[in-house]
Design an enzyme around this catalytic site. Structure first.
Site: not given
Ligand code: FRU
Length: 496
Positions: A36, A38, A54, A97, A166, A222, A304
């Protein structure tokens, strides 16, 4: 239903059952199985609150993105729902995404997300990000036939053509607005604004720039969110590649709130910038407004920079923060755990107000709790420490320290048992107060600290065996301490 979605739903249902209960946190959202990141589509729909995420169900590492799905009535207990989106159309074949959601006037749920597609250009595979819409009944969603509704041709000429993602969608009068993250020609973040009439979601037009980075707050931004709060308009962004700045912003991935003047048509004038959380494990926050007018935020409880640690040892990887109520005081956002957490208070352990000094044990322990410590009369004390998830021999522990000379807080997990050399310590200043309040929420391997009623928060994950559950305190001089600890485990485990 597409083959990809059917397969993913079946896989999720079966593999989800294999996840040992012990691996899950008790009140934080975790994926049904696999990876998992975002939070997505945090929204109210027919009286309940939905959250998507995500999701890569097939592995504990990031991969082709799906949207996982849960819903709740109280932000503490969540019901799992089947996967909402899988990468299964030309417009999103490389991944679905991040994005957002809302309830339409005719009672449907609209998802706005980024479809990633791959095309061949000069013999090379190139990924493009484009905005897509899916509509459904809160469980099953149909992607509209004219996706993408915004592709790279909708980006201003001089801007970057690949980072375009996003979407945050909101309704105002007879229009929908969409804020999308992109990069300016200077390669730093820019939030673009688009608009359409509610009756024509196929036909979007470019409005202008909601805000841009000008290389001041990191590079790419983002996950934008935009909303009104306590007389301000607020823009949230998650910048990549920030340089550390003073004590407010650390290097790497950050989550920032800009406060300013604005309106619901996306005219925004930034006045202040603040970090949302001083910890290591917090990114991509998103908010929802409740029926009783609260603005609630949830973030990915990871980053990240620190994700991908021992993924192989788990069936699930990643979780969300506790949902947090937002308010504004002195032009800064405050965050407090959602009030519904108090409904899960079990056994109470209290330490009545008294002067303490040295090592203090007051019979508190546990790994799933909500604890508040109040410290006052501290002129003879330089430093106060709280040890959490500690082993009895103190070989393993995580620490929260308060420095009374500088009014600085430190969170430190360097002795939590982690075998990797990554960021383990963060320090941040807070405003001096006569009574310093430290509220700590723990859920097995997460620590969320709220200082002085939410004026600052710091979130970190630890890697300590669950059997290590001692809580101790240390003061290097006389100080008055008062503490209350509520166990959360018992009630959260009832009927689960
Ligand atoms: C942020 C991101 C978003 C993207 C998603 C991809 O963590 O990089 O910008 O949509 O994760 O999983």
């Amino acid at each position: 239903m597409s083959e990809q979605l059917t397969k993913a739903r079946e896989y999720e249902e079966n593999a989800g059952k294999q996840v040992p209960k012990e691996e899950r946190q008790l009140f934080h959202v975790t994926p049904t199985v696999g990876w998992m990141n975002d939070p997505n589509g945090f929204s109210r729909y027919q009286g309940e609150y939905h959250l998507f995420y995500q999701y890569h169900p097939y592995d504990t590492k990031w991969g082709p993105m799906h949207w996982g799905h849960v819903k709740t009535n109280d932000f503490i207990r969540w019901e799992r729902l089947p996967i909402a989106l899988a990468p299964d159309t030309e417009a999103d074949k490389t991944g679905c995404f991040s994005g957002s959601a809302l309830e339409t006037e005719d009672g449907q749920m609209l998802l706005a997300y980024t479809g990633v597609t791959t095309v061949e250009e000069d013999g090379q595979a190139v990924d493009y990000q484009q905005q897509c819409i899916a509509i459904g009944d809160g469980i099953n969603f149909e992607k509209i036939s004219c996706n993408p509704i915004l592709d790279r041709n909708a980006i201003p000429k001089e801007n970057h053509k690949q980072d375009f993602r996003d979407p945050k969608i909101w309704a105002h009068k007879d229009c929908y607005y969409m804020a999308v993250a992109n990069r300016s020609a200077d390669t730093s973040g820019e939030i673009l604004l688009y608009q359409c009439k509610k009756e024509n979601i196929h036909d979007w037009s470019y409005v202008g720039v909601l805000d841009k980075c000008n290389n001041e707050y990191g590079k790419m931004w983002e996950c934008p969110d935009y909303f009104a709060l306590d007389g301000y308009h607020v823009l949230l962004v998650s910048p990549q590649e920030m340089k550390a700045s003073q004590t407010e912003f650390h290097c790497g991935y950050n989550a920032i709130a800009f406060l300013g003047g604005g309106d619901n048509q996306g005219n925004f004038c930034r006045r202040t910038a603040q970090t949302l959380d001083y910890g290591m494990d917090y990114y991509a926050p998103q908010t929802v407004q409740t029926d009783d007018g609260r603005r609630i935020l949830i973030a990915w409880m990871q980053n990240w920079e620190t994700a991908n640690y021992n993924n192989e040892e788990h069936h699930i990887y990643g979780s969300m923060t506790v949902p947090r109520e937002l308010t504004v005081e002195n032009a800064r956002i405050l965050q407090k755990p959602v009030r519904e957490i108090t409904n899960y208070y079990g056994k109470e352990t209290r330490f009545e107000k008294q002067i303490v000094n040295g090592n203090i044990e007051v019979g508190m322990q546990g790994r799933v709790f909500d604890m508040t410590i109040c410290l006052s009369n501290y002129k003879d004390c330089n430093r106060f420490r709280i040890n959490l998830a500690a082993s009895r021999n103190m070989e393993c522990y995580s620490q929260i320290r308060y420095d009374f000379k500088n009014h600085e807080v430190t969170i430190d997990r360097s002795h939590c048992g982690c075998r990797r050399d990554m960021v383990h310590v963060r320090t941040f200043p807070v405003e001096a107060q006569d009574v310093v309040k430290l509220r700590i929420l723990m859920d097995k391997n997460s620590i969320e600290l709220f200082v002085n009623d939410g004026k600052a928060s710091a979130t970190m994950l630890i890697d300590t065996p669950i059997s290590m559950d001692a809580i101790t305190f240390e003061a290097d001089g006389n100080i008055t301490m008062e503490a209350v600890h509520y166990d959360l485990e018992e009630k959260l485990c009832e009927n689960k």
